[in-house]
Each structure stands twice: as structure tokens, then as C-alpha cells.
Design an enzyme around this catalytic site. Structure first.
Site, PDB file in Angstrom:
ATOM      1  N   ARG A   1     -19.927  -5.320   1.353  1.00  0.00           N
ATOM      2  CA  ARG A   1     -20.643  -5.113   2.608  1.00  0.00           C
ATOM      3  C   ARG A   1     -21.939  -4.354   2.322  1.00  0.00           C
ATOM      4  O   ARG A   1     -21.909  -3.168   2.026  1.00  0.00           O
ATOM      5  CB  ARG A   1     -19.813  -4.307   3.602  1.00  0.00           C
ATOM      6  CG  ARG A   1     -18.592  -5.006   4.180  1.00  0.00           C
ATOM      7  CD  ARG A   1     -18.028  -4.124   5.298  1.00  0.00           C
ATOM      8  NE  ARG A   1     -16.851  -4.693   5.917  1.00  0.00           N
ATOM      9  CZ  ARG A   1     -15.610  -4.233   5.723  1.00  0.00           C
ATOM     10  NH1 ARG A   1     -15.415  -3.203   4.925  1.00  0.00           N
ATOM     11  NH2 ARG A   1     -14.580  -4.794   6.335  1.00  0.00           N
TER      12      ARG A   1
ATOM     13  N   ASP B   1     -15.997  -2.077  -5.693  1.00  0.00           N
ATOM     14  CA  ASP B   1     -15.231  -3.190  -6.254  1.00  0.00           C
ATOM     15  C   ASP B   1     -16.044  -4.459  -6.009  1.00  0.00           C
ATOM     16  O   ASP B   1     -17.146  -4.409  -5.460  1.00  0.00           O
ATOM     17  CB  ASP B   1     -13.871  -3.261  -5.553  1.00  0.00           C
ATOM     18  CG  ASP B   1     -12.829  -4.057  -6.335  1.00  0.00           C
ATOM     19  OD1 ASP B   1     -13.135  -4.503  -7.457  1.00  0.00           O
ATOM     20  OD2 ASP B   1     -11.710  -4.217  -5.830  1.00  0.00           O
TER      21      ASP B   1
ATOM     22  N   HIS C   1      -8.065  -1.250  -6.331  1.00  0.00           N
ATOM     23  CA  HIS C   1      -9.285  -0.450  -6.261  1.00  0.00           C
ATOM     24  C   HIS C   1      -8.981   0.988  -5.858  1.00  0.00           C
ATOM     25  O   HIS C   1      -9.510   1.946  -6.433  1.00  0.00           O
ATOM     26  CB  HIS C   1     -10.266  -1.093  -5.267  1.00  0.00           C
ATOM     27  CG  HIS C   1     -11.587  -0.409  -5.206  1.00  0.00           C
ATOM     28  ND1 HIS C   1     -12.448  -0.567  -4.143  1.00  0.00           N
ATOM     29  CD2 HIS C   1     -12.206   0.453  -6.051  1.00  0.00           C
ATOM     30  CE1 HIS C   1     -13.541   0.165  -4.352  1.00  0.00           C
ATOM     31  NE2 HIS C   1     -13.410   0.797  -5.499  1.00  0.00           N
TER      32      HIS C   1
ATOM     33  N   ASP D   1     -16.242   1.617   3.637  1.00  0.00           N
ATOM     34  CA  ASP D   1     -17.678   1.336   3.770  1.00  0.00           C
ATOM     35  C   ASP D   1     -18.088   0.846   5.151  1.00  0.00           C
ATOM     36  O   ASP D   1     -19.279   0.671   5.416  1.00  0.00           O
ATOM     37  CB  ASP D   1     -18.123   0.315   2.707  1.00  0.00           C
ATOM     38  CG  ASP D   1     -17.334  -0.985   2.780  1.00  0.00           C
ATOM     39  OD1 ASP D   1     -16.420  -1.106   3.621  1.00  0.00           O
ATOM     40  OD2 ASP D   1     -17.623  -1.901   1.972  1.00  0.00           O
ATOM     41  N   ASP D   2     -17.109   0.633   6.044  1.00  0.00           N
ATOM     42  CA  ASP D   2     -17.448   0.166   7.393  1.00  0.00           C
ATOM     43  C   ASP D   2     -17.176   1.231   8.442  1.00  0.00           C
ATOM     44  O   ASP D   2     -16.969   0.928   9.612  1.00  0.00           O
ATOM     45  CB  ASP D   2     -16.658  -1.107   7.734  1.00  0.00           C
ATOM     46  CG  ASP D   2     -15.152  -0.875   7.730  1.00  0.00           C
ATOM     47  OD1 ASP D   2     -14.698   0.154   7.197  1.00  0.00           O
ATOM     48  OD2 ASP D   2     -14.419  -1.745   8.257  1.00  0.00           O
TER      49      ASP D   2
ATOM     50  N   ASP E   1      -1.612   0.951   2.774  1.00  0.00           N
ATOM     51  CA  ASP E   1      -1.549   1.811   3.960  1.00  0.00           C
ATOM     52  C   ASP E   1      -0.198   1.709   4.662  1.00  0.00           C
ATOM     53  O   ASP E   1       0.365   2.724   5.093  1.00  0.00           O
ATOM     54  CB  ASP E   1      -2.708   1.522   4.917  1.00  0.00           C
ATOM     55  CG  ASP E   1      -2.885   0.039   5.212  1.00  0.00           C
ATOM     56  OD1 ASP E   1      -2.254  -0.797   4.542  1.00  0.00           O
ATOM     57  OD2 ASP E   1      -3.668  -0.289   6.124  1.00  0.00           O
TER      58      ASP E   1
ATOM     59  N   SER F   1      -8.655  -8.403   6.730  1.00  0.00           N
ATOM     60  CA  SER F   1      -7.745  -8.553   7.887  1.00  0.00           C
ATOM     61  C   SER F   1      -8.275  -9.555   8.903  1.00  0.00           C
ATOM     62  O   SER F   1      -7.616  -9.820   9.907  1.00  0.00           O
ATOM     63  CB  SER F   1      -7.546  -7.199   8.572  1.00  0.00           C
ATOM     64  OG  SER F   1      -8.764  -6.724   9.110  1.00  0.00           O
TER      65      SER F   1
END
Length: 443
Positions: A113, A140, A186, A208-209, A287, A318
Site C-alpha cells: 500500500r 513485506d 511477516h 500501514d492502513d 490475530d 480480507s
């Protein structure tokens, strides 16, 4: 032809010689009345200018040396990999440290991203100290455009790269989940770098988002001592899974909770927790693995009433799951709360259960129809009681909460209780007061 570095050295030498001759000339001149002070001031000014110019020439020379290796490598077709950030000065920081001075690095997990810029811009904008909160971006995927964006920040962030970009052998039925396997790989590598290579005491992990709130760093700085002191806690999260604007009290942005659900999405962990998790780290779905009883071990996280992160990343492995229905509506706190000046001891387990549980079960019980009809407003905070998995899911859907359970734990729940705001009043969706624990089959 002389090399550029030689030219710089000759230029610096000539510059120094010229200024030396000028100073000699000025000193040898006979001084007229009142001129001595002016000459002294002039000499001092020239000396300062000479020193400034010399430092500028030295910096130029260092840049030439640094980039000459890159230029030579590119001419030979060699791929240059940026050096990883240096470890902290201490080779092995002691486990018992002063919380007020402990370095809390922010580990940004990046892939492909290029919008990571939005994440980094806010982190750098709100960061109170580069020394206390160094930013490490672990990338990554090998995505060139994202790498260029990260590199554009120069020394403001450290850029490390996950070296193994190969596909991972997965069961046939998991072929479409290859991305989740790579994410888990990662995370294991990046957390290993932070805790094993760089030897940090704790770390804040963001994706990163994510965009952070103005008091993001203040929140974690204040909660870190709590995480050290209370062994019934295993993380601090910036995220409220039910944090849609109409479901939180923005007037109580300082309000924090304990939760049995691992929220992620901007979270703080200690090195000791990584010591525990690393040997058994999962191959995928890390998670949800964290939410299993074997990992959670009856420990809780701290989470805020109003989220200190929000996600802008609809695109991902996702495929936007939950994004359009929930995630894009999460309220990001916009008011700075001075958490380090507040007493957070109420979040310690014994104190929390002495105050929170009686408050919940003293609230009048209402029916879901009364809530939806906005009736019995005079009661103030109220309790809606569920008796099993199906009633919980039905009530959650009816009221706009996230209704999924992980190993029987509801999102944002503590001892089965989910606190939220509905039509302007506090509601506790709660099990009976004789609740005895989570049922992992409620998943």
C-alpha cells in the site's frame, strides 16, 4: 579527472587558506582609534563563517561517499538493500526499567500500500519525541512503489525488509488464504527484529492502513506503566471494535476499559509476551490465534471508549470484510486527552471489578424493544441481559454491534459485558450476574 571527493577536499583547503590570509592581513593592519573593537568583531564573524562553511563541505563529502557506493552498485546492476536501523545503544536493556524513560518503538507493518504515507504522516505529525518513539517500517511483498514512499522519509523512519518473499506451501483448501500465511510470517519476522535484534523492551504495532489520533502517543505512554504493573493485562489497544460515532460517548474521550477480546489495530506488547508467543507463533490467522484461550490465558487488554486509530484500508487480504458495515464508521478521537496526568489505577483488575461490575448489575434491566423504541429514558444507564449465544447475536444485530464471537468472547467484552451507547444513553449488554466464564463453542 579528479574524483568529486578530491575536489571537495581541495576546495575546503583553499577556503581555509584564504580565510587564514585574510585574518593575518586584518591583524597586521594598524588600528585607528575605535577601530579595534570593529576589527575584533569582524574577525570573530569571519571565523564563524569559516567554521560553518567547513562543516558544509564535510557534510557534502560524506554524502558523496555515501552515494558513490549506490551509484557504483547501480552501474554494475547490483541491488542495494538499505541497512536496517541500528539497535539501541544498550546491548540488552534490563527488564526492570523506568517506564517514563523506556523507548517505545512504533512498528509499522507495510506491504504493497503506497498509501502508507497517510499513516506515516500522522505518526510523525503527532510524535512528541523521535528518541522516545522511533518509527520502524517493516515491509513485506517487495512492492517498489511502497518502498519508494517509505524511503522518501529519509532518516525520519527506519526501513527494514522481510527477506523471504517466497510462496508458502499451504493445504489445498487454504490456497485462497495464502495472504494470511504471509502476514503471519511477516509478523513473526518483524517482531523478532524488534525484540531480538534491536532488543527493545516493548513495542507499539500498527498496520500501514491506520491513521492515529492526536493523543495516540500520550495514550500508550500513560498505559505502559499499567501494563508493567498488572500481570492480568497482556496488551493495550487503541481500538474499540464497537466504536462507531453514534455508539460512543465522545464527551468521555478519557474513558478506558478492560476487555477480554484482543482488539489489535494499534496495540502495545511487552518483550516478555513475545518470549512467550514466538516459539508457538501460528502459520496463519495470527490475530484469531491470539484470541484463543491457550494464548489469552484469562488475561485482558485495555481499550478506549473512543478509538485512537481508524482504518482507511478497504483493500487487503480480507477483501473489505466488515469495512463497509463497521470499520469505515469508527470514530477517531480528535480531542487531546492528557492521559499521563490522569490516574489510571482504576483499570487494575481488583479495582476495576470492584467498581465496574456493581455499576453494570445495578443498572435497571430493559427489553430490546424498549431500547429500540427509545422508551424509559428516565432510567439513564440500562442493562440488556442475554442468556446464550443466540440471544447475544440477536441483540447485537438489532442494536448495530459487531455480533461475532471468538472462542466465546464478544468484541470489546469484559466478563461477557459489552458497554456502548445507544440513542444517547449507556447500555450494558450483559450475561446474568452469576456468569462463570466463556464457552469456546460460542464461535
Amino acid at each position: 579527472m579528479l574524483k568529486k571527493s578530491s575536489l571537495v577536499l581541495w576546495g575546503a583547503a583553499l577556503f581555509i587558506a584564504w580565510n587564514g590570509l585574510l585574518l593575518l592581513f586584518l591583524w597586521s593592519r594598524p588600528a585607528s582609534p575605535g577601530e579595534g573593537d570593529r576589527l575584533t568583531a569582524e574577525v570573530i564573524r569571519l571565523a564563524q563563517d569559516a567554521e560553518t562553511e567547513l562543516e558544509r563541505q564535510k557534510e557534502l563529502l560524506r554524502q558523496i561517499h555515501r552515494y558513490s557506493g549506490l551509484w557504483g552498485g547501480r552501474r554494475r546492476g547490483v541491488q542495494i538493500t538499505p541497512k536496517p536501523p541500528p539497535p539501541p545503544p544498550s546491548p540488552a536493556p534490563p527488564r526492570l526499567t523506568d517506564p517514563a524513560s523506556t523507548v517505545l518503538p512504533v512498528l509499522v507493518m507495510a506491504c504493497d500500500r503506497s498509501t502508507v504515507r497517510r499513516c506515516l504522516d500522522k505518526l510523525l505529525r503527532y510524535r512528541p519525541s523521535a528518541q522516545r518513539f522511533p518509527i520502524i517500517v517493516s515491509q513485506d511483498c517487495g512492492h517498489a512503489e511502497t518502498a519508494r514512499v517509505i524511503a522518501s522519509y529519509g532518516d525520519a523512519v527506519a526501513h527494514i525488509r522481510q527477506p523471504d518473499l517466497s510462496d508458502i506451501p499451504v493445504p489445498a483448501e487454504h490456497r485462497k488464504f495464502q495472504g494470511y500465511y504471509k502476514i503471519a510470517r511477516h509478523y513473526r519476522w518483524a517482531l523478532g527484529q524488534v525484540f531480538r535484534t534491536f532488543r527493545y523492551r516493548a513495542a507499539i504495532v500498527v498496520e500501514d492502513d491506520l491513521e492515529v489520533a492526536p493523543d495516540f502517543f500520550e495514550y500508550f505512554q500513560a498505559a505502559f506503566p499499567l501494563l508493567l504493573a498488572d500481570r492480568s493485562l497482556w496488551c493495550v489497544s487503541a481500538w474499540n471494535d464497537n466504536g462507531k460515532e453514534q455508539m460512543v460517548d465522545v464527551g468521555q474521550a478519557e474513558l478506558l476499559y478492560r476487555t477480554d477480546f484482543f482488539p489489535g489495530l494499534g496495540w502495545l506488547l511487552l518483550a516478555e509476551l513475545w518470549d512467550e508467543l514466538e516459539p508457538k507463533w501460528p502459520r496463519a490467522f495470527w490475530d484469531d490465534w491470539m484470541r484463543q484461550p491457550e494464548q489469552r490465558r484469562d488475561r485482558s487488554c485495555v481499550r478506549p471508549e473512543v478509538s485512537r486509530t481508524m482504518t482507511f484500508g478497504r483493500k487487503g487480504v480480507s477483501h473489505g470484510q466488515f469495512f463497509d458495515q463497521y470499520l469505515k464508521f469508527i470514530k477517531l478521537n480528535d480531542r487531546f486527552v492528557p492521559f499521563t496526568q490522569l490516574d489510571l489505577s482504576y483499570l487494575k483488575k481488583e479495582e476495576y471489578e470492584r467498581s465496574f461490575l456493581p455499576k453494570v448489575y445495578a443498572a435497571p434491566e430493559v427489553r430490546v424493544e424498549e431500547l429500540q423504541g427509545n422508551r424509559r429514558r428516565e432510567l439513564g444507564a440500562v442493562r440488556l441481559q442475554y442468556s446464550g449465544r443466540d440471544s447475544f447475536k440477536a441483540f447485537a444485530k438489532a442494536l448495530g454491534l459487531m455480533d461475532d464471537l471468538k472462542s466465546g468472547v464478544p468484541r470489546a467484552g469484559y466478563r461477557g459485558i459489552v458497554s456502548f451507547v445507544y440513542r444517547g444513553r449507556r447500555v450494558y449488554l450483559a450475561p446474568p450476574s452469576d456468569w462463570t466464564g466463556y464457552d469456546p463453542s460460542w464461535s
